[in-house]
Scaffold this active site. Structure first.
Site: not given
Ligand SMILES: NC(=O)c1ccc[n+]([C@@H]2O[C@H](COP(=O)([O-])OP(=O)(O)OC[C@H]3O[C@@H](n4cnc5c(N)ncnc54)[C@H](O)[C@@H]3O)[C@@H](O)[C@H]2O)c1
Length: 251
Positions: A157, A161
């Protein structure tokens, strides 16, 4: 602040839940027509329904961002159905394993790289020509605070990133004179499904509580930054990563 998205077309991947859904709702509230792209068709349909019930415009498209041909079809669909592509948020992402580097499972390494890094590359590869054809645009790639600092037991991860930041910088320089701005956003611990699953498995709920602000962020707090970066208010901002992490990385 009005961001002037009336008449604009936006594409958001991973828009079925969490940060992507919040970004999509804000884009629609600001007047954009939004293509809700997610591997989870039911979740995408739900985001579309919420936006429409609030008077906004949205369509869904089921896509796996690790499939480059499917991503190309997504961009074609967007241009044909909505008349172009002005803004894109490459946000789909997954968590990885909780293992030290030497024990990191190869299959999870490849899966994480495929979704979190290759997926962003495939999206930009097809979004950029569509934007150039329309005279320009703006892209936000979803990195993480782990695109800027390391966290033990998260090799794939964290590496993916960090890779998103490299991709963002290169493409931003390449297209800076062609009307396309490309930035990355680095959220800290945000309250979403991704974090809930992660926290139950690894105890990161406790870590989140130890953040300087003593709480996790909300998807809406990330969405506000993303929408600002996509707007003309950010006209001289490109090629950079913008943290929304409640001072997590300030230590
Ligand atoms: N939640 C956190 O703390 C956090 C922190 C830093 C970065 N992020 C990043 O933010 C982004 C969104 O994450 P989130 O927290 O909203 O997670 P989440 O799991 O709520 O949403 C992620 C979405 O991506 C979709 N997805 C997964 N694999 C996929 C694929 N192969 N093709 C298309 N869609 C796909 C899932 O179905 C889901 O709807 C991610 O890139 C995550 O790494 C999240």
């Amino acid at each position: 602040m009005r961001l002037g998205f009336e008449g604009k077309v936006a594409l958001v991947t991973g828009a079925g839940s969490g940060i992507g859904a919040a970004v999509s709702r804000q884009l629609a509230e600001e007047g954009a027509e939004v293509v809700i792209a997610d591997i989870n068709a039911e979740a995408a349909e739900e985001t579309v329904a919420v936006i429409r019930s609030n008077g906004g415009r949205a369509r869904n498209f089921t896509v796996d961002v690790t499939d480059a041909a499917a991503v190309e079809r997504l961009i074609d669909f967007t241009v044909q159905q909505c008349g172009g592509l002005d803004m894109a948020v490459n946000n789909a992402g997954i968590d990885g394993a909780r293992k030290p580097t030497a024990d990191y499972p190869l299959d999870i390494w490849h899966k994480s790289m495929n979704v979190n890094l290759n997926g962003v590359f495939y999206c930009m590869k097809y979004e950029i020509p569509a934007m150039l054809a329309g005279g320009g645009g703006a892209i936000v790639n979803m990195s993480s605070v782990l695109g800027s600092v390391g966290l033990p037991f998260s090799a794939a991860y964290t590496a993916a990133k960090h890779g998103v930041l490299g991709l963002t910088k290169v493409a931003a320089i390449e297209y800076a004179r062609m009307g396309i701005r490309i930035n990355a956003v680095g959220p800290g611990w945000i309250e979403t499904t991704l974090l809930s699953e992660h926290s139950e498995a690894s105890g990161s709920r406790r870590m989140a509580a130890l953040q300087p602000m003593g709480r996790r962020g909300t998807p809406e707090e990330v969405a506000s930054l993303v929408c600002f970066l996509l707007s003309e208010q950010a006209a001289f901002i490109t090629g950079s990563c913008h943290l929304v992490d409640g001072a997590y990385s300030a230590h």
